[in-house]
Design a protein around this motif. Structure first.
Motif, PDB file in Angstrom:
ATOM      1  N   GLU A   1       0.856  -1.177   0.000  1.00  0.00           N
ATOM      2  CA  GLU A   1       0.000   0.000   0.000  1.00  0.00           C
ATOM      3  C   GLU A   1       0.895   1.231   0.000  1.00  0.00           C
TER       4      GLU A   1
ATOM      5  N   GLU B   1       1.100   3.756   2.980  1.00  0.00           N
ATOM      6  CA  GLU B   1       1.882   3.431   4.176  1.00  0.00           C
ATOM      7  C   GLU B   1       3.319   3.919   4.037  1.00  0.00           C
TER       8      GLU B   1
ATOM      9  N   LEU C   1       9.591   0.410   8.538  1.00  0.00           N
ATOM     10  CA  LEU C   1       8.880  -0.358   7.523  1.00  0.00           C
ATOM     11  C   LEU C   1       9.531  -1.720   7.337  1.00  0.00           C
TER      12      LEU C   1
END
Length: 539
Positions: free
Chosen positions: A247, A250, A298
């Protein structure tokens, strides 16, 4: 008129309001701007092309015309807010700033509230779609809400509308689960003129109201624990990079949280994620430092291969982010001028860095990942280094990153002890692989699971050559000869067996069929084989 009637009680617009028509008449937001002003007896200020593209000029227009109702896409507002900060935050007549057209990043608004407090104007987030007459939901914002929420909360449906969050089978999903947004109510249009096929695909029967229709938006969202909708972006803003579905929002949020970053955007180019950032006024952004920062927040596959610093993000004529206009990244520019390789190991690694990354040369202190490397490319680097007599591991590439740092711990082939595989190694009963464990734990008939890939081959390839190649692959890779036996006995169902080399014949898995009409594979009543012909066919 239904839209204006549904929103009248939410805003209390009147004849004393001054609206801007900031957006092109081709953008549905302009319908709300124009009729919102005229239907309530207010004044409408038309914004010319060049003023709309200059945040400083537009800010001056807002002051001069004493505008009270401003409608903005988030991207356009971020630039206006920066211009307002640089101008010292002089007084404005605004009563409302209404957001729409794209996802709103709440993190951007914390800076606005820190500077202007909670006094006028009121900020309102509205989600909408052209096919549902501009607006669908409504959410008044405040300082506490934007600080606590990370996603773009869009509130609840307008009076007269219903919003459903459904899965692929049109079943409602529970709170917290992502689904597609569907809208029903009097604002939903009848369809697309002269496009019956598209209309029937997008406008489908309402699940709750007999005879009514709902619109399939293509947008992703979920219900939060407060019973409000969170907008998570378009289906087409989910990209697949090296097998991972990502996505983009994000990744953009992680970049935006970096020090000195005022705006961010992420796109996928050539199977890599590329980040773009705009610095705050007076700030300097180091792409390498920013990548290091987001790598701590991340998953590795979500970290951009490169970050490019821009003066501003390109916008469409409608004020939305124009992703197609973002410049192509130049990975070569990330390389720095530093000392040359000081040892044979550094020389080999520097050459391999450049070879794997597709660059002319790299510095010994350049990060492999800043130059565009990723997890898949790191494996290629390790393999090629081993062939050149330099022993490194993928973990070392991630931890040490540079030629200089890797050369300090790299081993050499001369120091490696190679243990020959034992006779019959890789054949017989083996432990279940993680993916097979997962597959069996899901329950049901595991024969429904399959993988497929379409390959382009030379026109001269014949079936004999393909069969010989497949036989070599089957004989070399033990796992391709593995099978799972499904019986009524739980213990035996959770075992894998690898057949000896040569027992699985390529002739049984290579099929030749005409395009679109492939032979069905016969299933076995109590067993299935991982080497099934459904994944290897010559077409």
């Amino acid at each position: 008129m239904t839209l204006l009637a549904n929103t009248r009680a939410l805003f209390g617009f009147g004849s004393g309001d001054v609206w801007t028509m900031f957006h092109s008449e081709a953008f549905d937001f302009s319908v709300w701007e124009m009729w919102g002003a005229l239907a309530h007896g207010g004044r409408l200020v038309l914004v010319d092309y060049f003023t709309a593209r200059s945040p400083e000029a537009f800010l001056e227009l807002l002051r001069h015309e004493r505008v009270t109702v401003l409608n903005q896409t988030p991207t356009a507002f971020y630039q206006l807010a920066e211009a307002d900060r640089l101008a010292g935050g002089a007084a404005l007549s605004l009563r409302y700033v209404i957001f729409g057209g794209e996802a709103l990043d709440f993190g951007q608004l914390t800076r606005w509230y820190a500077r202007r407090g909670t006094s006028s104007p009121d900020l309102v987030n509205m989600y909408g779609i052209t096919e549902t007459t501009v607006h669908v939901s409504h959410l008044p914002l405040d300082r506490v809400l934007v600080r606590q929420r990370s996603a773009s909360v869009i509130g609840r449906a307008l009076p007269g509308l219903r919003v459903y969050v459904l899965d692929q089978r049109l079943h409602p999903v529970p709170p917290g689960v992502v689904g597609e947004l569907y809208v029903s109510g009097d604002q939903v249009s009848r369809g697309y003129l002269g496009r019956f096929g598209l209309t029937s695909a997008r406008f489908i029967p309402d699940l709750a109201v007999s005879g009514a229709r709902m619109y399939r938006s293509g947008d992703l969202g979920r219900w939060n624990d407060s019973g409000q909708l969170e907008y998570l972006g378009r289906n087409d803003l989910q990209v697949q990079v090296k097998g991972y579905r990502i996505e983009l929002g994000e990744v953009e949020a992680a970049l935006l949280s970096g020090v000195g970053v005022s705006q961010s955007a992420v796109v996928a180019r050539r199977d890599r994620l590329v980040g773009y950032v705009v610095p705050e006024s007076g700030a300097t952004i180091s792409p390498a430092a920013l990548l290091e920062y987001v790598s701590q927040r991340l998953a590795p596959h979500m970290v951009p291969a490169v970050v490019t610093v821009l003066e501003g993000l390109p916008l469409t004529v409608n004020g939305k982010l124009d992703r197609n206009a973002l410049p192509e990244p130049d990975f070569g520019r990330q390389a720095t001028v530093s000392r040359g390789p000081a040892s044979a190991t550094e020389n080999i690694l520097a050459s391999l860095f450049a070879e794997v990354l597709g660059l002319e040369e790299v510095g010994v202190d350049d990060s492999f990942f800043t130059l565009g490397g990723d997890s898949i490319m790191s494996i290629q680097l390790v393999t090629r280094a081993r062939s050149a007599g330099v022993l490194i591991t993928p973990r070392e590439v991630f931890e040490r990153k540079t030629v200089a740092a890797l050369s300090e711990t790299a081993g050499t082939a001369g120091n490696r002890v190679v243990v020959d595989e034992l006779p019959g190694g890789g054949v017989g009963e083996i432990e279940l692989t993680p993916i097979v464990e997962w597959m069996l734990d899901r329950g049901g008939d595991f024969r429904r699971y399959s993988q497929s890939v379409l390959l382009s081959v030379p026109a001269t390839l014949d079936e004999v050559t393909l069969t010989l190649a497949m036989q070599a692959v089957l004989d070399h890779h033990d796992i391709l000869r593995a099978g799972i036996r499904a019986t009524h006995h739980p213990e035996s169902a959770r075992r894998m067996d690898v057949a000896p080399v040569g027992t699985v014949r390529a002739e049984t898995v290579v099929r030749h069929g005409s395009l679109g009409v492939l032979p069905r594979r016969r299933s076995r009543q109590n067993s299935t084989q991982l080497w099934g012909g459904s994944t290897r066919r010559q077409v």
